[in-house]
Write a protein that holds these residues in place. Sequence first.
Motif: not given
Length: 760
Positions: A654-669
């Motif tokens: 079986s396969a799944l998408r791992v739900g990783v809460p994304p933070g902001p892209a690097l270099g923005i905040d």
Amino acid sequence: MSGADPPRDTGGLDAAVAETMRRTGASVAAFYLLVPEREVLQMVTVGGVPADLAAPWARVALASPAPVADAARERGMVWIGDHAELTRRYPRSAVLLPYQLALAALPVEGDRLWGVLLLIWPGSHPPRTTRRERSNLASSSRRLARLLDEAADAGRPPTAPRTPRVLGAEDIRRPAGPEYLMAAADFAERLPEGCCALDLQGHVTFVTARGAALLGADPRTLLGTFPWQSLPWLGDPVYEDRYRAAVVSRRPVVFTACLPPDRWLEFRLHPDASGVSVQITPVAAGRHTGAPAQNAPDAPAAPPGVPDTAPDAAPTSASAAPAPGFPTAADAAVADGAASGHPASLAPARLGQLYQLLHLAAALTETVGVRDVVDLIADQIMPAFGAQGLVLSTAESGRLRITGSRGYPPEVIERLDGLPLDTRFTPAGQALASGVPSFFGHPDEMARIYPEAPHVSGKQAWAFLPLIVSAHPVGICVLTYDRPHDFPAEERAVLTSLAGLIAQALDRARLYDAKHQLAHGLQQALLPHRLPATEGLRVAARYLPATRGMDIGGDFYDVVRIDAGTVAAVIGDVQGHNVAAAALMGQVRTAVHTHATAGAAPEEVLARTNRLLADLEPGLFTTCLYARIDLERGRARLVSAGHPPPLLRRPDGSALRVGVPPGPALGIDEGAAYPVTEIDLPPGAVLVLYTDGLVERAGTDIEEAIDQLTGRLATWSAEDPERLLELLIGHAGPAERRTDDIALLLVQRTPGTAGADRRP
């Protein structure tokens, strides 16, 4: 197009194409034979248009952006409903066919893919096809495929001629009997206005006495000739274009022209599948006043670079303005100097050659690297001028370095490579120094001044075209022939103009290659050369640049060994496709590697890297996914800086998408936080990290694309990560259609097996 006469049709192909025209109502039809070993589509037979109009598109590279090439690659019909759609989807093809039309390109596939059937209808055709018409087109393609299959089974497979066979009116329509023809001629002679008839090639096939008198010529001198050649005052390409517009669009066309010194005539062209009937009427005094050449209502406009006007009051014909940025053929001095024995000459090119020049110019603007320029000259320019050999050299450090060739054995290229710029061995040095092309139509002409050259190359005719950009010599293009070849003044004019376009394309391509090599070298130096061997872990990684023509980007991956039982897997994507992106990628990878080996927690690795980039203010943002894997516990802790979510293939398939809460892209905040997600990673599980180039598609939602990829991942075996990686890349589609870089990193936990160094 020059070359030997095309061979006679022996398999009934011409009759089948003519029958297809009658069944579908198409005004133009052509069959292209696929030549797999050369990856080109070669026109075998064509009907409904003049031979010189078909010449620029008689040979189409399989990879080119053209309807017939797309139909062959996609194995499906390409439909173009009107000229606006043709311009939007295939601008290069629209240059060749600047008329209102509808177009279909259908693959002809039986036991094999034989080629493509091209059909064109007048602009009066509805822009959409009906279900019945699509079925009729499909059956026409199948009939042609069966004919080709049968011919091949009988030992008569189709072959690609040097020039296509052109169907005449007698092939498309059955000729009338002699009694009917005599009655028709008598009818035309009784009409008060003048009349003449032209065939689909443009030859005068009939003219009444009144018509000849209005044209100021003897009927016997007109029959069998092109009117724009036998009547000098109709020699301007604008008048020939009016004829072409009538033939392709199948709509009436009207224009006026001046017979010197002051007789104005109106020409009304009425086309059909067999040719064009022309009414010739004197224009009353005061009516012409520079009357514009015009089409009947809804008829197509003149093509780019050809004005749709007649002269104001001058006793000569109108002059067609050149396309912006292109020299007219009359402006191109084609003097080849005393070396060739031909006097300097200036000659206006015929309309077909002007269109050919525009087509090749458009193609040259699409070239990117030097290899693209060489391939385009070999695939399109050589066939267009009937050449069998090519040598393209660039001027480097006082010598002519051959960057590409065709039709020469390696030992000859080795002998010619590296000649000094002032060489007297061939005319190349003199042509480049003077900037004047040289043409030699026979070995004796060459041998008089350069006695060794004919023996070395074995060729029989040569065109030496210096490539000059802003008075700076870039190199030289040499087209050669296996047999003696006359170079008419018109052909020299077009080749001379074309040399300037090749020079600009080659100069631009050399700059691109230099920049590309710099960026590629920088990126390769910054990407890991080896991934570390770790007990209990198997890894596979790959970086793929975007479609050829784009710069190297900033995608990266890495595997960091933290201690004996802990590793980190990281993947990232720096915005942009240039040297700056590659340089920033190196800084990000170094920062992540440094913080990871120092033992920082996953959230701290990204937070510290983020602060570094915020201080540097690179002007580019970076997405990144970091996974710290505890091999003994079988756990992975993941953090994301705006990066696409990883995928996990479990041991049960079986396969799944791992739900990783994304933070902001690097270099923005600068103060951004990066939440941690922890997952199980049992033996046999594969963690898939990737950049968005793997899933992004124009017009497709990226979330849906990720779900589709997850579903496919569950259907593939994970026994070999390298094989699984290849399947994932294949899911991204053909390389020529990718618009973004792809970085892919697969990490598989194995029960107690020792890993080995793997080259990405």
